[in-house]
Design a protein around this motif. Structure first.
Motif, PDB file in Angstrom:
ATOM      1  N   ARG A 136      40.431  34.130  43.595  1.00  0.00           N
ATOM      2  CA  ARG A 136      39.638  34.166  44.810  1.00  0.00           C
ATOM      3  C   ARG A 136      38.260  34.697  44.446  1.00  0.00           C
ATOM      4  O   ARG A 136      38.150  35.774  43.848  1.00  0.00           O
ATOM      5  CB  ARG A 136      40.295  35.060  45.854  1.00  0.00           C
ATOM      6  CG  ARG A 136      41.676  34.566  46.259  1.00  0.00           C
ATOM      7  CD  ARG A 136      42.328  35.477  47.247  1.00  0.00           C
ATOM      8  NE  ARG A 136      43.727  35.092  47.427  1.00  0.00           N
ATOM      9  CZ  ARG A 136      44.644  35.890  47.920  1.00  0.00           C
ATOM     10  NH1 ARG A 136      44.333  37.126  48.293  1.00  0.00           N
ATOM     11  NH2 ARG A 136      45.884  35.454  48.052  1.00  0.00           N
ATOM     12  N   PRO A 137      37.218  33.936  44.787  1.00  0.00           N
ATOM     13  CA  PRO A 137      35.860  34.358  44.417  1.00  0.00           C
ATOM     14  C   PRO A 137      35.550  35.784  44.878  1.00  0.00           C
ATOM     15  O   PRO A 137      35.831  36.150  46.018  1.00  0.00           O
ATOM     16  CB  PRO A 137      34.963  33.340  45.122  1.00  0.00           C
ATOM     17  CG  PRO A 137      35.837  32.151  45.338  1.00  0.00           C
ATOM     18  CD  PRO A 137      37.227  32.690  45.530  1.00  0.00           C
ATOM     19  N   PHE A 138      35.001  36.559  43.983  1.00  0.00           N
ATOM     20  CA  PHE A 138      34.564  37.932  44.214  1.00  0.00           C
ATOM     21  C   PHE A 138      35.703  38.881  44.580  1.00  0.00           C
ATOM     22  O   PHE A 138      35.471  40.008  44.987  1.00  0.00           O
ATOM     23  CB  PHE A 138      33.478  38.000  45.301  1.00  0.00           C
ATOM     24  CG  PHE A 138      32.328  37.072  45.042  1.00  0.00           C
ATOM     25  CD1 PHE A 138      31.427  37.337  44.027  1.00  0.00           C
ATOM     26  CD2 PHE A 138      32.175  35.914  45.783  1.00  0.00           C
ATOM     27  CE1 PHE A 138      30.381  36.467  43.772  1.00  0.00           C
ATOM     28  CE2 PHE A 138      31.124  35.048  45.535  1.00  0.00           C
ATOM     29  CZ  PHE A 138      30.224  35.328  44.526  1.00  0.00           C
ATOM     30  N   ARG A 139      36.973  38.438  44.458  1.00  0.00           N
ATOM     31  CA  ARG A 139      38.107  39.296  44.808  1.00  0.00           C
ATOM     32  C   ARG A 139      39.061  39.475  43.643  1.00  0.00           C
ATOM     33  O   ARG A 139      39.727  40.491  43.548  1.00  0.00           O
ATOM     34  CB  ARG A 139      38.849  38.714  46.008  1.00  0.00           C
ATOM     35  CG  ARG A 139      37.918  38.627  47.209  1.00  0.00           C
ATOM     36  CD  ARG A 139      38.560  38.690  48.563  1.00  0.00           C
ATOM     37  NE  ARG A 139      39.533  39.737  48.698  1.00  0.00           N
ATOM     38  CZ  ARG A 139      40.712  39.551  49.262  1.00  0.00           C
ATOM     39  NH1 ARG A 139      41.069  38.367  49.716  1.00  0.00           N
ATOM     40  NH2 ARG A 139      41.557  40.550  49.387  1.00  0.00           N
ATOM     41  N   GLY A 140      39.180  38.472  42.773  1.00  0.00           N
ATOM     42  CA  GLY A 140      40.071  38.596  41.635  1.00  0.00           C
ATOM     43  C   GLY A 140      41.153  37.545  41.608  1.00  0.00           C
ATOM     44  O   GLY A 140      41.068  36.515  42.267  1.00  0.00           O
ATOM     45  N   ALA A 141      42.191  37.835  40.849  1.00  0.00           N
ATOM     46  CA  ALA A 141      43.317  36.917  40.693  1.00  0.00           C
ATOM     47  C   ALA A 141      44.528  37.481  41.431  1.00  0.00           C
ATOM     48  O   ALA A 141      44.780  38.683  41.407  1.00  0.00           O
ATOM     49  CB  ALA A 141      43.640  36.740  39.209  1.00  0.00           C
ATOM     50  N   PHE A 142      45.272  36.578  42.069  1.00  0.00           N
ATOM     51  CA  PHE A 142      46.431  36.965  42.880  1.00  0.00           C
ATOM     52  C   PHE A 142      47.616  36.072  42.556  1.00  0.00           C
ATOM     53  O   PHE A 142      47.429  34.892  42.199  1.00  0.00           O
ATOM     54  CB  PHE A 142      46.101  36.863  44.369  1.00  0.00           C
ATOM     55  CG  PHE A 142      45.033  37.828  44.802  1.00  0.00           C
ATOM     56  CD1 PHE A 142      45.371  39.027  45.392  1.00  0.00           C
ATOM     57  CD2 PHE A 142      43.692  37.551  44.613  1.00  0.00           C
ATOM     58  CE1 PHE A 142      44.379  39.931  45.782  1.00  0.00           C
ATOM     59  CE2 PHE A 142      42.702  38.439  44.989  1.00  0.00           C
ATOM     60  CZ  PHE A 142      43.048  39.636  45.595  1.00  0.00           C
ATOM     61  N   VAL A 143      48.807  36.610  42.720  1.00  0.00           N
ATOM     62  CA  VAL A 143      50.024  35.809  42.524  1.00  0.00           C
ATOM     63  C   VAL A 143      50.106  34.797  43.647  1.00  0.00           C
ATOM     64  O   VAL A 143      49.966  35.131  44.827  1.00  0.00           O
ATOM     65  CB  VAL A 143      51.281  36.706  42.516  1.00  0.00           C
ATOM     66  CG1 VAL A 143      52.538  35.865  42.370  1.00  0.00           C
ATOM     67  CG2 VAL A 143      51.190  37.752  41.415  1.00  0.00           C
ATOM     68  N   ALA A 144      50.302  33.545  43.279  1.00  0.00           N
ATOM     69  CA  ALA A 144      50.388  32.456  44.263  1.00  0.00           C
ATOM     70  C   ALA A 144      51.734  32.496  44.974  1.00  0.00           C
ATOM     71  O   ALA A 144      52.722  33.022  44.444  1.00  0.00           O
ATOM     72  CB  ALA A 144      50.193  31.105  43.565  1.00  0.00           C
ATOM     73  N   GLU A 145      51.757  31.929  46.161  1.00  0.00           N
ATOM     74  CA  GLU A 145      53.011  31.753  46.909  1.00  0.00           C
ATOM     75  C   GLU A 145      53.826  30.690  46.185  1.00  0.00           C
ATOM     76  O   GLU A 145      53.341  29.601  45.937  1.00  0.00           O
ATOM     77  CB  GLU A 145      52.735  31.309  48.341  1.00  0.00           C
ATOM     78  CG  GLU A 145      52.002  32.339  49.193  1.00  0.00           C
ATOM     79  CD  GLU A 145      52.893  33.501  49.605  1.00  0.00           C
ATOM     80  OE1 GLU A 145      54.126  33.332  49.666  1.00  0.00           O
ATOM     81  OE2 GLU A 145      52.338  34.583  49.851  1.00  0.00           O
ATOM     82  N   GLY A 179      59.811  38.238  40.262  1.00  0.00           N
ATOM     83  CA  GLY A 179      59.478  38.946  41.495  1.00  0.00           C
ATOM     84  C   GLY A 179      58.912  40.331  41.265  1.00  0.00           C
ATOM     85  O   GLY A 179      58.574  41.040  42.207  1.00  0.00           O
ATOM     86  N   GLN A 180      58.791  40.740  40.009  1.00  0.00           N
ATOM     87  CA  GLN A 180      58.193  42.034  39.698  1.00  0.00           C
ATOM     88  C   GLN A 180      56.751  42.068  40.202  1.00  0.00           C
ATOM     89  O   GLN A 180      56.288  43.093  40.678  1.00  0.00           O
ATOM     90  CB  GLN A 180      58.251  42.292  38.200  1.00  0.00           C
ATOM     91  CG  GLN A 180      57.755  43.646  37.775  1.00  0.00           C
ATOM     92  CD  GLN A 180      57.838  43.841  36.266  1.00  0.00           C
ATOM     93  OE1 GLN A 180      58.309  42.982  35.532  1.00  0.00           O
ATOM     94  NE2 GLN A 180      57.362  44.966  35.801  1.00  0.00           N
ATOM     95  N   LEU A 181      56.056  40.947  40.086  1.00  0.00           N
ATOM     96  CA  LEU A 181      54.742  40.769  40.708  1.00  0.00           C
ATOM     97  C   LEU A 181      54.965  39.843  41.896  1.00  0.00           C
ATOM     98  O   LEU A 181      55.262  38.668  41.733  1.00  0.00           O
ATOM     99  CB  LEU A 181      53.740  40.142  39.727  1.00  0.00           C
ATOM    100  CG  LEU A 181      53.209  41.042  38.624  1.00  0.00           C
ATOM    101  CD1 LEU A 181      52.371  40.243  37.631  1.00  0.00           C
ATOM    102  CD2 LEU A 181      52.370  42.159  39.218  1.00  0.00           C
ATOM    103  N   ALA A 182      54.860  40.394  43.090  1.00  0.00           N
ATOM    104  CA  ALA A 182      55.185  39.644  44.309  1.00  0.00           C
ATOM    105  C   ALA A 182      54.052  38.695  44.692  1.00  0.00           C
ATOM    106  O   ALA A 182      52.886  38.908  44.342  1.00  0.00           O
ATOM    107  CB  ALA A 182      55.444  40.620  45.449  1.00  0.00           C
ATOM    108  N   ALA A 183      54.423  37.664  45.440  1.00  0.00           N
ATOM    109  CA  ALA A 183      53.427  36.713  45.952  1.00  0.00           C
ATOM    110  C   ALA A 183      52.367  37.471  46.740  1.00  0.00           C
ATOM    111  O   ALA A 183      52.679  38.364  47.523  1.00  0.00           O
ATOM    112  CB  ALA A 183      54.107  35.674  46.835  1.00  0.00           C
ATOM    113  N   GLY A 184      51.121  37.133  46.467  1.00  0.00           N
ATOM    114  CA  GLY A 184      50.002  37.779  47.143  1.00  0.00           C
ATOM    115  C   GLY A 184      49.498  39.037  46.459  1.00  0.00           C
ATOM    116  O   GLY A 184      48.446  39.555  46.814  1.00  0.00           O
TER     117      GLY A 184
END
Length: 81
Positions: free
Chosen positions: A70-79, A30-35
């Motif tokens: 996400r295209p043109f936005r980067g990488a995000f932590v998945a739900e 949870g150190q890197l939260a979803a989203g």
């Protein structure tokens, strides 16, 4: 003559494996939260590595479903469910 047992070689983790495990633990703890957006440069700087192993780790974690790109936005932590 006695037989001397041969020690099994220890597995040495590569830098890429270490980066992968670091990011995976941060997500699962949870150190890197979803989203949350994954800041590749900050992770590389924090770990003292180049950005290449960070990118490789992100590709692996995307395949595992922990990160979504996400295209043109980067990488995000998945739900996580």
């Amino acid at each position: 003559m006695s037989v001397v047992p041969i020690a099994k070689p220890r597995r040495v983790e590569s830098i890429g494996d270490q980066v992968l495990e670091h990011i995976r633990k941060a997500i699962l703890s949870g150190q890197l939260a979803a989203g949350a957006r994954i800041d590749q440069r900050a992770i590389a700087d924090d770990l003292g590595v180049s950005i290449i192993p960070v990118r490789e780790a992100i590709r692996q974690l995307e395949a595992e479903g922990l990160i979504e790109k996400r295209p043109f936005r980067g990488a995000f932590v998945a739900e996580l469910s």
